[in-house]
Motif scaffolding. Structure first.
Motif, PDB file in Angstrom:
ATOM      1  N   LYS A   1       5.436  -4.150   1.096  1.00 55.19           N
ATOM      2  CA  LYS A   1       5.704  -3.320   2.268  1.00 55.19           C
ATOM      3  C   LYS A   1       4.836  -2.067   2.254  1.00 55.19           C
ATOM      4  N   ARG A   2       4.677  -1.458   1.059  1.00 55.24           N
ATOM      5  CA  ARG A   2       3.857  -0.244   0.964  1.00 55.24           C
ATOM      6  C   ARG A   2       2.401  -0.543   1.299  1.00 55.24           C
ATOM      7  N   ILE A   3       1.869  -1.673   0.823  1.00 58.12           N
ATOM      8  CA  ILE A   3       0.476  -2.016   1.113  1.00 58.12           C
ATOM      9  C   ILE A   3       0.297  -2.271   2.608  1.00 58.12           C
ATOM     10  N   ARG A   4       1.260  -2.972   3.222  1.00 55.77           N
ATOM     11  CA  ARG A   4       1.166  -3.225   4.668  1.00 55.77           C
ATOM     12  C   ARG A   4       1.152  -1.927   5.473  1.00 55.77           C
ATOM     13  N   GLY A   5       1.708  -0.884   4.892  1.00 59.18           N
ATOM     14  CA  GLY A   5       1.744   0.393   5.580  1.00 59.18           C
ATOM     15  C   GLY A   5       0.372   1.011   5.779  1.00 59.18           C
ATOM     16  N   TYR A   6      -0.639   0.536   5.019  1.00 54.84           N
ATOM     17  CA  TYR A   6      -1.990   1.066   5.182  1.00 54.84           C
ATOM     18  C   TYR A   6      -2.752   0.371   6.308  1.00 54.84           C
ATOM     19  N   ALA A   7      -2.237  -0.746   6.822  1.00 55.68           N
ATOM     20  CA  ALA A   7      -2.968  -1.544   7.805  1.00 55.68           C
ATOM     21  C   ALA A   7      -3.306  -0.720   9.041  1.00 55.68           C
ATOM     22  N   GLY A   8      -4.581  -0.682   9.409  1.00 52.75           N
ATOM     23  CA  GLY A   8      -5.036   0.015  10.612  1.00 52.75           C
ATOM     24  C   GLY A   8      -5.092   1.513  10.480  1.00 52.75           C
ATOM     25  N   GLY A   9      -4.841   2.039   9.296  1.00 54.79           N
ATOM     26  CA  GLY A   9      -4.774   3.488   9.154  1.00 54.79           C
ATOM     27  C   GLY A   9      -6.035   4.121   8.653  1.00 54.79           C
ATOM     28  N   THR A  10      -7.042   3.326   8.280  1.00 50.44           N
ATOM     29  CA  THR A  10      -8.272   3.926   7.747  1.00 50.44           C
ATOM     30  C   THR A  10      -9.482   3.412   8.536  1.00 50.44           C
ATOM     31  N   ASN A  11     -10.237   2.493   7.950  1.00 49.34           N
ATOM     32  CA  ASN A  11     -11.385   1.902   8.631  1.00 49.34           C
ATOM     33  C   ASN A  11     -11.446   0.417   8.303  1.00 49.34           C
ATOM     34  N   THR A  12     -12.373  -0.289   8.925  1.00 54.30           N
ATOM     35  CA  THR A  12     -12.440  -1.746   8.786  1.00 54.30           C
ATOM     36  C   THR A  12     -12.691  -2.167   7.346  1.00 54.30           C
ATOM     37  N   GLU A  13     -13.626  -1.498   6.665  1.00 54.03           N
ATOM     38  CA  GLU A  13     -13.954  -1.880   5.296  1.00 54.03           C
ATOM     39  C   GLU A  13     -12.759  -1.694   4.368  1.00 54.03           C
TER      40      GLU A  13
ATOM     41  N   PHE B   1      -7.905  -3.753   1.298  1.00 53.18           N
ATOM     42  CA  PHE B   1      -6.449  -3.787   1.138  1.00 53.18           C
ATOM     43  C   PHE B   1      -5.887  -5.179   1.488  1.00 53.18           C
ATOM     44  N   GLU B   2      -6.504  -5.840   2.452  1.00 49.26           N
ATOM     45  CA  GLU B   2      -6.030  -7.176   2.808  1.00 49.26           C
ATOM     46  C   GLU B   2      -6.260  -8.154   1.657  1.00 49.26           C
ATOM     47  N   GLU B   3      -7.429  -8.030   0.989  1.00 47.10           N
ATOM     48  CA  GLU B   3      -7.703  -8.864  -0.180  1.00 47.10           C
ATOM     49  C   GLU B   3      -6.674  -8.595  -1.281  1.00 47.10           C
ATOM     50  N   LEU B   4      -6.415  -7.314  -1.551  1.00 49.31           N
ATOM     51  CA  LEU B   4      -5.445  -6.949  -2.582  1.00 49.31           C
ATOM     52  C   LEU B   4      -4.048  -7.454  -2.219  1.00 49.31           C
ATOM     53  N   TYR B   5      -3.702  -7.332  -0.957  1.00 50.42           N
ATOM     54  CA  TYR B   5      -2.392  -7.792  -0.504  1.00 50.42           C
ATOM     55  C   TYR B   5      -2.263  -9.299  -0.687  1.00 50.42           C
ATOM     56  N   ASP B   6      -3.289 -10.056  -0.277  1.00 53.69           N
ATOM     57  CA  ASP B   6      -3.237 -11.513  -0.420  1.00 53.69           C
ATOM     58  C   ASP B   6      -3.159 -11.916  -1.890  1.00 53.69           C
ATOM     59  N   ALA B   7      -3.910 -11.189  -2.735  1.00 57.45           N
ATOM     60  CA  ALA B   7      -3.865 -11.488  -4.164  1.00 57.45           C
ATOM     61  C   ALA B   7      -2.472 -11.224  -4.726  1.00 57.45           C
ATOM     62  N   PHE B   8      -1.852 -10.147  -4.279  1.00 56.93           N
ATOM     63  CA  PHE B   8      -0.503  -9.823  -4.744  1.00 56.93           C
ATOM     64  C   PHE B   8       0.481 -10.922  -4.335  1.00 56.93           C
ATOM     65  N   GLN B   9       0.314 -11.454  -3.133  1.00 56.02           N
ATOM     66  CA  GLN B   9       1.173 -12.560  -2.709  1.00 56.02           C
ATOM     67  C   GLN B   9       0.926 -13.794  -3.572  1.00 56.02           C
ATOM     68  N   ASP B  10      -0.334 -14.008  -3.954  1.00 59.38           N
ATOM     69  CA  ASP B  10      -0.661 -15.132  -4.838  1.00 59.38           C
ATOM     70  C   ASP B  10       0.010 -14.975  -6.195  1.00 59.38           C
ATOM     71  N   VAL B  11       0.026 -13.734  -6.708  1.00 60.58           N
ATOM     72  CA  VAL B  11       0.710 -13.469  -7.973  1.00 60.58           C
ATOM     73  C   VAL B  11       2.183 -13.860  -7.864  1.00 60.58           C
ATOM     74  N   SER B  12       2.814 -13.437  -6.789  1.00 62.57           N
ATOM     75  CA  SER B  12       4.224 -13.767  -6.589  1.00 62.57           C
ATOM     76  C   SER B  12       4.419 -15.277  -6.518  1.00 62.57           C
ATOM     77  N   GLN B  13       3.513 -15.935  -5.811  1.00 64.98           N
ATOM     78  CA  GLN B  13       3.633 -17.380  -5.660  1.00 64.98           C
ATOM     79  C   GLN B  13       3.476 -18.089  -7.003  1.00 64.98           C
ATOM     80  N   THR B  14       2.523 -17.631  -7.823  1.00 63.72           N
ATOM     81  CA  THR B  14       2.296 -18.256  -9.124  1.00 63.72           C
ATOM     82  C   THR B  14       3.483 -18.044 -10.045  1.00 63.72           C
ATOM     83  N   LEU B  15       3.993 -16.812 -10.101  1.00 63.78           N
ATOM     84  CA  LEU B  15       5.157 -16.547 -10.943  1.00 63.78           C
ATOM     85  C   LEU B  15       6.376 -17.304 -10.435  1.00 63.78           C
ATOM     86  N   GLY B  16       6.518 -17.384  -9.127  1.00 63.90           N
ATOM     87  CA  GLY B  16       7.636 -18.131  -8.568  1.00 63.90           C
ATOM     88  C   GLY B  16       7.547 -19.612  -8.858  1.00 63.90           C
ATOM     89  N   ALA B  17       6.307 -20.128  -8.922  1.00 63.76           N
ATOM     90  CA  ALA B  17       6.126 -21.546  -9.230  1.00 63.76           C
ATOM     91  C   ALA B  17       6.422 -21.848 -10.686  1.00 63.76           C
TER      92      ALA B  17
END
Length: 527
Positions: free
Chosen positions: A273-285, A290-306
Motif C-alpha cells: 500500500k505504501r509503495i502504491r502511494g507513490y504512483a503518479g507523484g513524481t515522474n515517469t522514470e 517503483f513499479e518494478e520494485l512493486y512487482d518484484a515485491f508481489q513476486d516475493v509474496s507469491q514465492t513465499l506463499g507457494a
C-alpha cells in the motif's frame, strides 16, 4: 516475471535492486530468445565443476597407443589403493567395442579400463579398485560425448573460471555466464514456473549479473539449511508473528485489480500500500522504477506463499541408485574409496541430493554444482603431483557417473528422463601439465564432457596436438575440428571456451544470443 529476482530482492534489499535496474540497459535481454527454444531441446542446465584444474585425459583418453606410451608413466598398483596411471593396453572404448570408431570416423568414448570387467559384470567386487566402473555399469556412453583440446585463453584460475562460465577469458565478465542466459531465457519461456531461476551449490561463483540483471544471478546455496533460511518462513527469528498469510485481491502499482488473488500477510499488504502511494507523484522514470520494485515485491509474496521449500522437501533426490557394490557400499550410493581411504562422502551426498531435488521439482532452470575436495585434497594439486591427482580424479569420475545414472533413471514422461531434458556439462576451469614434465601445474588447454539431451552421444571430438618425442613437454595445444559460425560458415580450428558456450546454447535451443568474439558450434557434438 519481473526483472528483479524475487529471491534476490529478499536477500539483497532495495539498494542492490536499484543498482541492478540501472545497469540493465548495458546489455539487454532479447525477447526472441525464449521463442527460439525449440521443442526437443533440453530445458535445464546442470554444470558440474571440479575446481582447481584437472587432467581430463585420465578419464577420457584422447591419446593414441604410441602417445600413451610416450606421455603416461608406467602403471603401479599400491597395496590397498587404486591403480595409478595406465598403459596403452588399458585404453579401450567404454561401450566394449575395442578400438572401433563410429560411423563418421570419430573416436568413441575411450577410457583407461584398470578394473576387472568380468568380475564387476558378474556383480562381484574387482580385485583392483573400480573407480570409473559406474560409467560402464550404467552404460553412460549412450548419453555423453567429450570435446578435447579446448583453449581457455589463460592460465589464471580467476580468469579461467570466467572463461569456463561465459566463454570469454578476462579478469571481469565481458559476457553473461551461460547459467544466467539459461535462467533469463527460460524465465521468459516458462514464466512463473521456475521461481528459483539459477542456483549455485557449493563454492561461490562469479555472477556477471550486471548484464542481465539480478533475475539471472544464481542464488548461492551452501547447504540445505541455508536454503530453508533464505526461501521459507520457518525461522522464528525472521517470521514470528508474520505467518498470517491469507488470500487477498491483488492490485497492481496503479491500483488496478488483478485476476488472481495473492496470499499475503499484513506487513506485506502494508508495504504494498505504501509503495502504491507513490504512483503518479513524481515522474515517469521514477514511476517505472517503483513499479518494478512493486512487482518484484508481489513476486516475493507469491514465492513465499507457494512455499517452495515444501515442494523441495516432498521431492525425492537420490531415489533410484543403490550403493555401489564395487566402491565402499557401506557409504551408500555415493560412498567411495580414494588413495586407500574410504569415505561416506557426506558433503557430496548432500550437495548431489539437493541438486537432484531442485532439478526434479522443476523449480530451477540452471544448477551449478561445485564439488568440494574429496578426502581432504583439492583438485589443484601442485606439490602432491599426478599420482594423487589421478586417484582423486578417478574417484570423482565414478561418483559423477552415478549422479548421471540417477538422472537417467528418473522418468519425466513415458519416453523421456530427467537426463534427456537436461544438458549436463562436466569440466574444470583449467587443464594440468603432463606428468612426465615433472610438474602438475595449470595448463590452458582443457576438455569438457557434455551429457544429456540434444547431443550426439559416444563421441570424442578434438584432441591434443602431440609433438612426437616430446615426452617431457608441459602440454600440447588443441587439434583443429569443424565448427559452424553464426553466419553458417564452416571453420576448422582448435576449439575455444567461447565455442563450448555457443555449442551449449545451440543444444538448449538458444541460438540468437550474442557472445563477443567469433564463436562456432562444434560439429560432432551437435547434429
Amino acid at each position: 516475471m519481473s526483472r528483479f529476482s524475487r529471491r534476490r530482492f529478499l536477500r539483497g534489499g532495495l539498494a542492490g535492486s536499484v543498482l541492478a535496474a540501472s545497469s540493465l540497459g548495458s546489455f539487454g535481454r532479447m525477447r526472441s530468445l525464449a521463442a527460439n527454444a525449440g521443442s526437443g531441446s533440453p530445458s535445464r542446465l546442470l554444470t558440474i565443476h571440479l575446481p582447481g584444474g584437472w587432467a581430463p585425459y585420465y578419464l577420457f583418453c584422447p591419446f593414441s597407443a604410441s602417445e600413451v606410451d610416450l606421455l603416461i608413466p608406467e602403471p603401479s598398483h599400491p597395496l590397498g589403493q587404486d591403480p595409478i596411471f595406465f598403459s596403452a593396453a588399458d585404453v579401450t572404448n567404454l561401450d566394449g567395442s575395442g578400438n572401433a570408431k563410429d560411423n563418421l570416423g570419430f573416436d568413441k568414448l575411450r577410457v583407461p579400463q584398470t578394473w576387472d570387467t568380468n568380475a564387476l559384470a558378474g556383480g562381484q567386487p574387482a580385485p583392483n579398485f573400480a573407480n570409473g566402473w559406474s560409467w560402464a555399469a550404467h552404460q553412460l556412453w549412450k548419453y555423453c560425448s567429450v570435446v578435447h583440446g579446448v583453449d581457455m585463453g589463460t592460465n589464471s584460475h580467476s580468469s579461467a573460471l570466467i572463461s569456463m562460465l561465459s566463454g570469454v577469458p578476462a579478469s571481469v565478465f565481458k559476457s553473461p555466464p551461460l547459467a544466467s542466459w539459461v535462467a533469463s531465457s527460460f524465465g521468459e519461456l516458462l514464466p512463473n514456473q521456475r521461481p528459483l531461476g539459477a542456483v549455485t551449490i557449493g563454492e561461490p561463483m562469479l555472477s556477471g549479473n550486471e548484464f542481465l540483471g539480478i533475475e539471472a544471478t544464481p542464488s548461492i546455496v551452501g547447504s540445505y539449511e541455508q536454503l530453508v533460511l533464505d526461501w521459507s518462513e520457518e525461522s522464528d527469528q525472521a517470521w514470528l508473528g508474520l505467518r498470517d498469510r491469507i488470500e487477498k485481491e491483488v492490485l497492481d502499482y496503479w491500483g488496478n485489480a488483478g485476476d488472481v488473488p495473492l496470499a499475503t500477510n499484513a506487513l506485506e499488504a502494508l508495504v504494498s500500500k505504501r509503495i502504491r502511494g507513490y504512483a503518479g507523484g513524481t515522474n515517469t522514470e521514477t514511476d517505472l522504477l517503483f513499479e518494478e520494485l512493486y512487482d518484484a515485491f508481489q513476486d516475493v509474496s507469491q514465492t513465499l506463499g507457494a512455499d517452495v521449500i515444501s515442494v523441495i522437501q516432498q521431492t525425492n533426490g537420490i531415489e533410484h541408485l543403490v550403493p555401489a557394490f564395487w566402491n565402499y557400499p557401506a557409504g551408500g550410493p555415493l560412498g567411495l574409496q580414494v588413495n586407500g581411504m574410504v569415505s561416506e562422502n557426506e558433503r557430496w551426498t548432500s550437495d548431489f541430493n539437493l541438486a537432484l531435488k531442485l532439478l526434479k521439482s522443476d523449480l530451477v532452470s540452471s544448477v551449478t554444482l561445485t564439488l568440494s575436495p574429496l578426502v581432504g585434497r583439492d583438485f589443484d594439486m601442485h606439490l602432491e603431483g599426478h599420482a594423487h591427482h589421478y586417484q582423486q580424479l578417478r574417484g570423482s569420475f565414478d561418483v559423477v557417473g552415478r549422479m548421471l545414472a540417477e538422472m537417467a533413471m528418473t522418468p519425466l514422461t513415458a519416453q523421456t528422463s530427467l537426463l534427456d531434458d537436461t544438458l549436463v556439462m562436466i569440466t574444470s576451469e583449467l587443464g594440468r601439465t603432463l606428468p612426465l614434465s615433472g610438474t602438475c601445474d595449470h595448463w590452458p588447454y582443457n576438455s569438457v564432457v557434455f551429457a544429456g539431451g540434444g547431443i550426439t552421444p559416444n563421441r570424442m571430438c578434438g584432441g591434443y596436438d602431440v609433438e612426437p618425442g616430446a615426452a617431457s613437454a608441459l602440454g600440447f595445444p588443441g587439434t583443429p575440428l569443424a565448427l559452424i559460425d553464426p553466419d553458417g560458415n564452416t571453420q576448422v580450428r582448435a576449439p575455444q571456451s567461447i565455442d563450448i558456450i555457443y555449442t551449449a546454447m545451440s543444444l538448449l535451443g538458444l541460438d540468437d544470443i550474442y557472445i563477443p568474439g567469433q564463436p562456432g558450434r562444434i560439429l560432432g557434438i551437435t547434429s
